[in-house]
Design a protein around this motif. Structure first.
Motif, mmCIF file in Angstrom:
data_model
loop_
_atom_site.group_PDB
_atom_site.id
_atom_site.type_symbol
_atom_site.label_atom_id
_atom_site.label_comp_id
_atom_site.label_asym_id
_atom_site.label_seq_id
_atom_site.Cartn_x
_atom_site.Cartn_y
_atom_site.Cartn_z
ATOM 1 N N ILE A 22 17.690 1.773 59.793
ATOM 2 C CA ILE A 22 16.999 1.640 58.504
ATOM 3 C C ILE A 22 16.147 2.882 58.268
ATOM 4 C CG2 ILE A 22 15.396 0.279 57.132
ATOM 5 C CD1 ILE A 22 18.058 -1.088 57.693
ATOM 6 N N THR A 23 16.439 3.587 57.196
ATOM 7 C CA THR A 23 15.733 4.818 56.852
ATOM 8 C C THR A 23 15.279 4.757 55.401
ATOM 9 O OG1 THR A 23 17.756 5.899 56.084
ATOM 10 C CG2 THR A 23 17.236 6.100 58.441
ATOM 11 N N VAL A 24 14.565 5.789 54.984
ATOM 12 C CA VAL A 24 14.157 5.876 53.579
ATOM 13 C C VAL A 24 15.390 5.997 52.683
ATOM 14 C CG1 VAL A 24 12.851 7.213 51.877
ATOM 15 C CG2 VAL A 24 11.920 6.862 54.168
ATOM 16 N N ASP A 25 16.449 6.628 53.181
ATOM 17 C CA ASP A 25 17.687 6.728 52.397
ATOM 18 C C ASP A 25 18.297 5.346 52.167
ATOM 19 O OD1 ASP A 25 17.528 9.465 52.195
ATOM 20 O OD2 ASP A 25 18.819 9.862 53.920
ATOM 21 N N VAL A 26 18.217 4.478 53.162
ATOM 22 C CA VAL A 26 18.696 3.103 52.991
ATOM 23 C C VAL A 26 17.861 2.404 51.919
ATOM 24 C CG1 VAL A 26 18.872 0.835 54.093
ATOM 25 C CG2 VAL A 26 19.636 2.886 55.313
ATOM 26 N N ALA A 27 16.557 2.637 51.935
ATOM 27 C CA ALA A 27 15.691 2.062 50.901
ATOM 28 C C ALA A 27 16.134 2.531 49.518
ATOM 29 C CB ALA A 27 14.237 2.455 51.157
ATOM 30 N N GLY A 28 16.461 3.808 49.410
ATOM 31 C CA GLY A 28 16.925 4.337 48.130
ATOM 32 C C GLY A 28 18.213 3.680 47.675
ATOM 33 N N GLU A 29 19.124 3.437 48.619
ATOM 34 C CA GLU A 29 20.379 2.760 48.276
ATOM 35 C C GLU A 29 20.113 1.326 47.798
ATOM 36 O OE1 GLU A 29 23.727 4.932 51.092
ATOM 37 O OE2 GLU A 29 22.828 3.055 51.781
ATOM 38 N N LEU A 30 19.190 0.634 48.457
ATOM 39 C CA LEU A 30 18.889 -0.742 48.062
ATOM 40 C C LEU A 30 18.247 -0.799 46.677
ATOM 41 C CD1 LEU A 30 17.632 -2.114 51.497
ATOM 42 C CD2 LEU A 30 19.673 -2.869 50.242
ATOM 43 N N PHE A 31 17.387 0.165 46.378
ATOM 44 C CA PHE A 31 16.819 0.233 45.025
ATOM 45 C C PHE A 31 17.931 0.434 43.997
ATOM 46 C CE2 PHE A 31 12.480 1.404 46.730
ATOM 47 C CZ PHE A 31 11.797 0.363 46.087
ATOM 48 N N ALA A 32 18.886 1.313 44.317
ATOM 49 C CA ALA A 32 20.010 1.570 43.406
ATOM 50 C C ALA A 32 20.867 0.320 43.226
ATOM 51 C CB ALA A 32 20.856 2.728 43.936
ATOM 52 N N VAL A 99 11.678 -2.041 49.380
ATOM 53 C CA VAL A 99 10.305 -1.656 49.710
ATOM 54 C C VAL A 99 10.061 -1.794 51.214
ATOM 55 C CG1 VAL A 99 7.870 -2.204 49.366
ATOM 56 C CG2 VAL A 99 9.438 -2.276 47.419
ATOM 57 N N ARG A 100 10.546 -2.901 51.786
ATOM 58 C CA ARG A 100 10.389 -3.106 53.228
ATOM 59 C C ARG A 100 11.124 -2.020 54.015
ATOM 60 N NH1 ARG A 100 8.670 -8.100 55.229
ATOM 61 N NH2 ARG A 100 8.155 -9.665 53.646
ATOM 62 N N ALA A 101 12.309 -1.643 53.552
ATOM 63 C CA ALA A 101 13.072 -0.596 54.225
ATOM 64 C C ALA A 101 12.333 0.737 54.177
ATOM 65 C CB ALA A 101 14.459 -0.460 53.601
ATOM 66 N N ALA A 102 11.675 1.008 53.063
ATOM 67 C CA ALA A 102 10.887 2.243 52.951
ATOM 68 C C ALA A 102 9.748 2.240 53.960
ATOM 69 C CB ALA A 102 10.337 2.385 51.531
ATOM 70 N N ALA A 103 9.114 1.067 54.151
ATOM 71 C CA ALA A 103 8.025 0.953 55.124
ATOM 72 C C ALA A 103 8.540 1.147 56.547
ATOM 73 C CB ALA A 103 7.348 -0.404 54.983
ATOM 74 N N LEU A 160 9.458 7.385 46.576
ATOM 75 C CA LEU A 160 10.656 6.612 46.275
ATOM 76 C C LEU A 160 10.295 5.262 45.680
ATOM 77 C CD1 LEU A 160 13.734 6.020 46.487
ATOM 78 C CD2 LEU A 160 13.259 5.117 48.782
ATOM 79 N N ILE A 161 9.344 4.567 46.280
ATOM 80 C CA ILE A 161 8.955 3.244 45.795
ATOM 81 C C ILE A 161 8.458 3.320 44.356
ATOM 82 C CG2 ILE A 161 7.261 1.379 46.047
ATOM 83 C CD1 ILE A 161 7.405 1.872 49.103
ATOM 84 N N VAL A 162 7.545 4.241 44.090
ATOM 85 C CA VAL A 162 6.955 4.334 42.750
ATOM 86 C C VAL A 162 7.999 4.738 41.714
ATOM 87 C CG1 VAL A 162 5.199 5.443 41.317
ATOM 88 C CG2 VAL A 162 4.693 4.894 43.711
ATOM 89 N N SER A 163 8.770 5.779 42.013
ATOM 90 C CA SER A 163 9.762 6.253 41.036
ATOM 91 C C SER A 163 10.843 5.209 40.788
ATOM 92 C CB SER A 163 10.384 7.571 41.503
ATOM 93 O OG SER A 163 11.066 7.407 42.736
ATOM 94 N N SER A 164 11.203 4.455 41.815
ATOM 95 C CA SER A 164 12.236 3.428 41.656
ATOM 96 C C SER A 164 11.728 2.250 40.834
ATOM 97 C CB SER A 164 12.717 2.937 43.027
ATOM 98 O OG SER A 164 13.323 3.977 43.764
ATOM 99 N N LEU A 165 10.505 1.837 41.083
ATOM 100 C CA LEU A 165 9.962 0.681 40.366
ATOM 101 C C LEU A 165 9.761 0.960 38.876
ATOM 102 C CD1 LEU A 165 7.355 -0.703 42.936
ATOM 103 C CD2 LEU A 165 9.624 -1.612 42.411
ATOM 104 N N VAL A 166 9.299 2.170 38.544
ATOM 105 C CA VAL A 166 9.079 2.467 37.121
ATOM 106 C C VAL A 166 10.398 2.635 36.369
ATOM 107 C CG1 VAL A 166 6.842 3.522 37.575
ATOM 108 C CG2 VAL A 166 8.878 4.982 37.431
ATOM 109 N N ARG A 167 11.474 2.891 37.100
ATOM 110 C CA ARG A 167 12.778 3.015 36.441
ATOM 111 C C ARG A 167 13.280 1.667 35.940
ATOM 112 N NH1 ARG A 167 17.058 6.841 39.475
ATOM 113 N NH2 ARG A 167 18.168 6.285 37.583
#
Length: 262
Positions: A22-32, A99-103, A160-167
Motif C-alpha cells: 500500500i503506497t500513496v500511488d495506491v491511494a491515488g488509484e483508489l481516489f480515481a 484516505v487510509r491508504a494515503a496515511a 493527494l487527499i486535498v486535491s482528490s477531495l475537491v475534485r
C-alpha cells in the motif's frame, strides 16, 4: 449510515490494513476509482446492487479496473463484495479507503496536522473556499489550484487527499471534506482528533500536558489541532468529535449572563 455500510467499512478497513504494497500511488488509484464509480450510474448500480452475487460484482470491478495495481484491485475486490446501504455509500467507502491508504503510504507524515493547516488556510480565504467548493468549476482546475496553493509545503499524501477531495465534493463543503479526512487519518493511526481553541498559543509544555490529559480521558492517542481565537478570552475550548469541553472565560460569562437573564 446504515448497518450494512458500517459492517462493510469495518471489513474493508481491515482488508486494507492487512494488505501489502500500500503506497500513496495506491491511494491515488483508489481516489480515481471512486470518481469513476460516482460518475457512472450504471457502474455504481452494478457494483452496489445487493441482488447481484458478490462474485459477479467482483468480476465487474476486476474487468473495469484491470489496469490498476494488484493492491488496488485486491482492496477493491473486497469492497465491492460487501453489502452497502446505497451506491453512494460504496463511493464514500472507497474514498475512505483512499484516505487510509494515503496515511499508510506516508506513515511518518503529520497528515492530520497538515490537513488542519490547509483547513485554516481555506477558512481564512473565502474566495479560495468558494472556488474550490463551486459546483460549476472544472475538477482538474480545482486540483491544480490546490497544488499551486500548497506549493509543495505538505507531504505528497496530504496534497493527494486535498486535491482528490475537491475534485469530487458531491454536495459536501470543502472544510467538511477535510474534517472527515482528518478523522479517517486519525482512526487509521489509532488516534482521535482534538481541536483546541485558545486565546493565546500553547507553550510546548502546555501542549504536552493537554495531549497527555486528553489521551487519558479518551483512552487513545490524540492528534491536537490548536486554533488561536481571541474571542475565547481565556482558558480553553476542546472538541473531540461531538464531545465539547468548554473551560473558557467567554463560556463562563455567557453562562452567567444566561442565569442572570433567566
Amino acid at each position: 449510515m446504515g448497518s450494512a455500510t458500517t459492517q462493510a467499512l469495518e471489513t474493508t478497513a481491515n482488508a486494507l490494513a492487512g494488505a501489502t504494497g500500500i503506497t500513496v500511488d495506491v491511494a491515488g488509484e483508489l481516489f480515481a476509482v471512486a470518481r469513476l464509480i460516482s460518475d457512472s450510474v450504471q457502474l455504481s448500480g452494478a457494483l452496489a446492487d445487493p441482488s447481484v452475487p458478490a462474485e459477479a460484482r467482483a468480476k465487474v470491478a476486476a474487468d473495469v479496473f484491470a489496469q490498476a495495481s494488484e493492491p488496488t484491485r485486491e482492496v477493491l475486490r473486497v469492497a465491492v463484495s460487501q453489502r452497502w446501504s446505497s451506491a453512494s455509500d460504496l463511493v464514500d467507502g472507497i474514498e475512505e479507503l483512499a484516505v487510509r491508504a494515503a496515511a499508510i503510504g506516508e506513515p511518518n507524515a503529520d497528515l492530520s496536522g497538515e490537513l488542519f493547516a490547509v483547513t485554516r488556510v481555506i477558512a481564512d480565504n473565502p474566495e479560495l473556499e468558494l472556488a474550490l467548493g463551486s459546483r460549476l468549476g472544472d475538477s482538474s482546475a480545482k486540483a491544480g489550484l490546490v497544488e499551486r496553493v500548497l506549493g509543495g509545503s505538505t507531504s505528497q499524501a496530504t496534497e493527494l487527499i486535498v486535491s482528490s477531495l475537491v475534485r469530487q465534493p458531491r454536495e459536501r463543503r470543502v472544510r467538511q471534506l477535510l474534517s472527515r479526512a482528518m478523522s479517517i487519518v486519525a482512526a487509521q493511526r489509532g488516534a482521535v482528533v482534538a481541536t483546541v481553541q485558545t486565546a493565546t498559543p500553547l507553550s510546548a509544555e502546555q501542549h504536552t500536558r493537554l495531549t497527555e490529559a486528553l489521551t487519558r480521558r479518551y483512552g487513545s492517542n490524540v492528534s491536537l489541532n490548536v486554533v488561536v481565537d481571541p474571542t475565547v478570552v481565556g482558558g480553553l475550548r476542546v472538541q473531540v468529535a461531538d464531545d465539547v469541553i468548554d473551560g473558557s472565560i467567554s463560556a463562563r460569562l455567557a453562562d452567567l449572563r444566561q442565569k442572570l437573564a433567566g
